[in-house]
Design a protein around this motif. Structure first.
Motif, PDB file in Angstrom:
ATOM      1  N   PRO A  45       0.746  -1.192   0.127  1.00  0.00           N
ATOM      2  CA  PRO A  45      -0.031  -0.002  -0.008  1.00  0.00           C
ATOM      3  C   PRO A  45       0.859   1.137   0.053  1.00  0.00           C
ATOM      4  O   PRO A  45       1.947   1.358   0.633  1.00  0.00           O
ATOM      5  N   ASP A  46       0.247   2.305  -0.524  1.00  0.00           N
ATOM      6  CA  ASP A  46       1.095   3.498  -0.734  1.00  0.00           C
ATOM      7  C   ASP A  46       0.578   4.442   0.471  1.00  0.00           C
ATOM      8  O   ASP A  46      -0.335   4.297   1.591  1.00  0.00           O
ATOM      9  N   SER A  47       1.050   5.530   0.511  1.00  0.00           N
ATOM     10  CA  SER A  47       0.834   6.637   1.793  1.00  0.00           C
ATOM     11  C   SER A  47      -0.545   6.899   1.741  1.00  0.00           C
ATOM     12  O   SER A  47      -1.286   7.197   2.885  1.00  0.00           O
ATOM     13  N   THR A  48      -1.132   6.993   0.641  1.00  0.00           N
ATOM     14  CA  THR A  48      -2.729   7.299   0.449  1.00  0.00           C
ATOM     15  C   THR A  48      -3.331   6.486   1.137  1.00  0.00           C
ATOM     16  O   THR A  48      -4.174   6.600   1.791  1.00  0.00           O
ATOM     17  N   ILE A 241       4.482  -8.253 -16.029  1.00  0.00           N
ATOM     18  CA  ILE A 241       4.437  -7.709 -14.706  1.00  0.00           C
ATOM     19  C   ILE A 241       3.153  -6.684 -14.967  1.00  0.00           C
ATOM     20  O   ILE A 241       2.099  -6.808 -14.019  1.00  0.00           O
ATOM     21  N   ALA A 242       3.070  -5.980 -15.781  1.00  0.00           N
ATOM     22  CA  ALA A 242       1.986  -5.105 -15.772  1.00  0.00           C
ATOM     23  C   ALA A 242       0.681  -5.660 -15.903  1.00  0.00           C
ATOM     24  O   ALA A 242      -0.377  -5.174 -15.542  1.00  0.00           O
ATOM     25  N   PHE A 258      -1.835  -4.151 -11.177  1.00  0.00           N
ATOM     26  CA  PHE A 258      -0.972  -2.858 -11.015  1.00  0.00           C
ATOM     27  C   PHE A 258      -1.961  -1.795 -11.995  1.00  0.00           C
ATOM     28  O   PHE A 258      -2.302  -2.138 -13.060  1.00  0.00           O
ATOM     29  N   ASP A 259      -2.122  -0.607 -11.517  1.00  0.00           N
ATOM     30  CA  ASP A 259      -2.597   0.226 -12.295  1.00  0.00           C
ATOM     31  C   ASP A 259      -1.640   1.026 -13.373  1.00  0.00           C
ATOM     32  O   ASP A 259      -0.284   0.331 -13.329  1.00  0.00           O
ATOM     33  N   GLN A 263       1.136   1.024  -9.211  1.00  0.00           N
ATOM     34  CA  GLN A 263       0.764   0.625  -8.017  1.00  0.00           C
ATOM     35  C   GLN A 263      -0.026  -0.450  -8.064  1.00  0.00           C
ATOM     36  O   GLN A 263      -0.999  -0.462  -8.917  1.00  0.00           O
ATOM     37  N   ASN A 264       0.075  -1.446  -6.958  1.00  0.00           N
ATOM     38  CA  ASN A 264      -1.039  -2.486  -6.935  1.00  0.00           C
ATOM     39  C   ASN A 264      -2.431  -1.881  -6.284  1.00  0.00           C
ATOM     40  O   ASN A 264      -2.464  -1.215  -5.255  1.00  0.00           O
ATOM     41  N   GLU A 265      -3.109  -2.031  -7.260  1.00  0.00           N
ATOM     42  CA  GLU A 265      -4.645  -1.155  -7.040  1.00  0.00           C
ATOM     43  C   GLU A 265      -5.390  -1.895  -5.822  1.00  0.00           C
ATOM     44  O   GLU A 265      -6.327  -1.410  -5.425  1.00  0.00           O
ATOM     45  N   ASN A 266      -4.931  -3.197  -5.536  1.00  0.00           N
ATOM     46  CA  ASN A 266      -5.900  -3.925  -4.449  1.00  0.00           C
ATOM     47  C   ASN A 266      -5.201  -3.907  -3.177  1.00  0.00           C
ATOM     48  O   ASN A 266      -5.434  -4.619  -2.238  1.00  0.00           O
TER      49      ASN A 266
END
Length: 303
Positions: A45-48, A241-242, A258-259, A263-266
């Protein structure tokens, strides 16, 4: 963790320039993938996600406990901590919170009495805390010594100590009831016990940590992509990978996909809590192995 964040800012640039696929395991800053790169991907996960879901989980706790939480104060380390704090300030209003103040400190600090006393004086309903392992241990001792006891508790938000077995070994019962919004393993995944058992059998001196989850999942992504690409060509591997849709992995959330930014969207964080000196996942319910114990009791009753 700090070294990994700094490293990934640089290595992603090199990978992009050379056209070599790069899978990030442990680096949270949104900015790493906000540069239009095509060869860089992140499973965690990212910071958002960290900031938004921590706010969401605390609001869910509040609705059940009926505490009427409104005001957040945030103590955070500089660097990645500022990135998390900025996201919390931006996203908190969506969940009915207002960030009324923040206090920051630098890496390697040996005393946080002034910063925590300042935070205590803000009289916030809940304190969010972001940092690494060693400063997290220092902060918990200081919170306890200064009797910092907001009604909504002290909640880690991407905290390197609050759902970490190394901190638990150091602090023992002092950590009971502490919560942390962070990435962790999915205790309900059939893969989790198998991987943890194999890991602990092989690496007897290094404990399995939450970092291990995304390192392992990144390896799964690469293996899957190599099999589908059936080639050593970097672009074909990048394209594979994409196109990832990996359903079986160790983390919470749906299939790894990945979006357009990589980023892993899930990817998603869960909320952990120390209960009887054990780390438990308490939210969301579909990934939990315990129910939340909330609100948190005063320090004098944490044994």
């Amino acid at each position: 963790q700090r070294q990994m964040c700094i490293r990934d800012r640089v290595t992603t640039q090199v990978a992009e320039r050379q056209g070599i696929p790069h899978i990030i395991t442990i680096s949270v800053a949104d900015e790493i993938l906000a540069r239009g790169f095509k060869y860089c991907f992140r499973v965690q996960p990212d910071s958002t996600n960290m900031a938004g879901l921590t706010c969401k989980y605390v609001r869910e706790l509040d609705k059940k406990a009926n505490l009427g939480l409104k005001k957040i104060a945030h103590l955070h380390i500089s660097g990645f901590g500022a990135s998390i704090a900025n996201k919390v300030k931006k996203l908190a209003p969506q969940y009915g919170f207002e960030v009324i103040g923040a206090s920051s400190y630098g890496y390697g600090v040996s005393d946080l009495t002034t910063e925590i006393a300042k935070l205590k004086g803000m009289n916030a309903d809940v304190i969010f805390d972001t940092g690494y392992l060693s400063d997290g241990i220092l902060k918990l001792r200081t919170y306890s010594n200064l009797k910092v006891e907001p009604k909504g508790g002290i909640i880690g938000c991407s905290n390197g100590a609050y759902s970490n077995s190394a901190a638990l070994k150091e602090l023992g019962s002092l950590m009971n009831y502490i919560m942390d919004g962070n990435y962790y393993f999915n205790p309900r995944s059939p893969m989790t016990p198998r991987v943890m058992a194999a890991y602990e059998k092989k690496f007897t001196q290094v404990r399995f940590q939450s970092h291990s989850v995304h390192a392992y999942d990144a390896g799964l992504v690469l293996i899957d992509a190599l099999e589908r690409a059936a080639s050593r060509d970097p672009k074909k591997i990048r394209d594979a990978i994409a196109g990832t849709s990996l359903k079986e992995h160790m983390a919470a959330g749906g299939a790894i996909k990945f979006d357009q930014t990589g980023q892993n969207e899930n990817a998603m964080i869960t909320l952990q809590q120390i209960q009887n000196q054990e780390i438990k996942v308490v939210l969301p319910e579909e990934y939990s192995d315990a129910k939340p114990m909330y609100p948190m009791p005063p320090w004098s009753k944490r044994s």
